[in-house]
Motif scaffolding. Sequence first.
Motif, PDB file in Angstrom:
ATOM      1  N   ASP A  80       0.825  -1.203   0.000  1.00  0.00           N
ATOM      2  CA  ASP A  80       0.000   0.000   0.000  1.00  0.00           C
ATOM      3  C   ASP A  80       0.864   1.260   0.000  1.00  0.00           C
ATOM      4  O   ASP A  80       0.517   2.261  -0.629  1.00  0.00           O
ATOM      5  N   ALA A 109       0.840   4.128  -2.737  1.00  0.00           N
ATOM      6  CA  ALA A 109       0.462   5.492  -2.341  1.00  0.00           C
ATOM      7  C   ALA A 109       1.522   6.500  -2.795  1.00  0.00           C
ATOM      8  O   ALA A 109       1.208   7.587  -3.292  1.00  0.00           O
ATOM      9  N   LYS A 143       1.273   6.973  -6.528  1.00  0.00           N
ATOM     10  CA  LYS A 143       0.129   7.806  -6.878  1.00  0.00           C
ATOM     11  C   LYS A 143       0.472   9.291  -6.717  1.00  0.00           C
ATOM     12  O   LYS A 143       0.177  10.110  -7.590  1.00  0.00           O
ATOM     13  N   GLU A 144       1.124   9.614  -5.602  1.00  0.00           N
ATOM     14  CA  GLU A 144       1.541  11.003  -5.362  1.00  0.00           C
ATOM     15  C   GLU A 144       2.515  11.498  -6.426  1.00  0.00           C
ATOM     16  O   GLU A 144       2.458  12.644  -6.852  1.00  0.00           O
ATOM     17  N   VAL A 200       2.954  11.332   1.863  1.00  0.00           N
ATOM     18  CA  VAL A 200       1.983  10.407   2.469  1.00  0.00           C
ATOM     19  C   VAL A 200       2.059  10.416   3.989  1.00  0.00           C
ATOM     20  O   VAL A 200       1.084  10.104   4.676  1.00  0.00           O
ATOM     21  N   LYS A 220      -2.065   9.468   4.951  1.00  0.00           N
ATOM     22  CA  LYS A 220      -2.178   8.174   4.263  1.00  0.00           C
ATOM     23  C   LYS A 220      -1.294   7.105   4.923  1.00  0.00           C
ATOM     24  O   LYS A 220      -1.694   5.951   5.097  1.00  0.00           O
TER      25      LYS A 220
END
Length: 232
Positions: free
Chosen positions: A35, A39, A42-43, A214, A219
């Motif tokens: 994860d 994450a 994605k950022e 994150v 997150k």
Amino acid sequence: AQTAAAVKKYTFGTDATYPPFEYQKDGKYIGIDIDLINAIAKEEGFEVELKPMNFKGIIPAITSKQLDGAIAGISITDERKQVVGLSDPYYQAGLSLIVREDNTTIKTPEDLKGKVIAIKKGTAGAKLADEYGKKYGATVKYFDDSPAMYQEVANKNADVTIEDFPVISYKIAVDPNSKLKIVGDRLNGDNYGIAVSKENEELMKKINDGLKKVKANGKYDEIISTYMGKST
Ligand code: GLN
């Protein structure tokens, strides 16, 4: 013009059986590391392709450019920093001694004289096991993955194993039949880092930037509590 095809895809090695950091459920890889890297990707606008493998093969696969990087509960060590790039720390782990639940004789490394240590190849724990082997006259037996080394202790084929504290804590918490217990204090305070090919400064920067983001936006905490809820 920027098109979808321009999105960079990086391959990341991961340990195949290392809950709660990486493991398979319903045919999918999940866990804190999985994860977290998704994450970060994605950022930072990149794609991740996971390559689950035995831990021992991960760093060599980065240095030989078969992988761009890896996230696998990799402890940041000076030795590893010489061959791969390692990100800012993202989790403090540290190693613990583990024995069978009915063992009353092993409490510290000094009690390992003449004992058998089961350990996973290529790990920080294996380095320590080799050291104890020499120092205390213990025999070291090597395994490819964590479940195999746990089994060896549960089956009394080895007296002790060494595993990362959060990983073994999780194992004992979720598996009432593990037959294992942690003894003594943590042997060290290793931090985990994400590994990247030394030459790939662009990816290293993306990872450290993404990690900061994150952590700042909540997150990271969300991921930790998703997986650690049971053991803490
Ligand atoms: N943290 C340990 C290491 O880096 C173990 C990691 C693992 O087994 N996946 O050696």
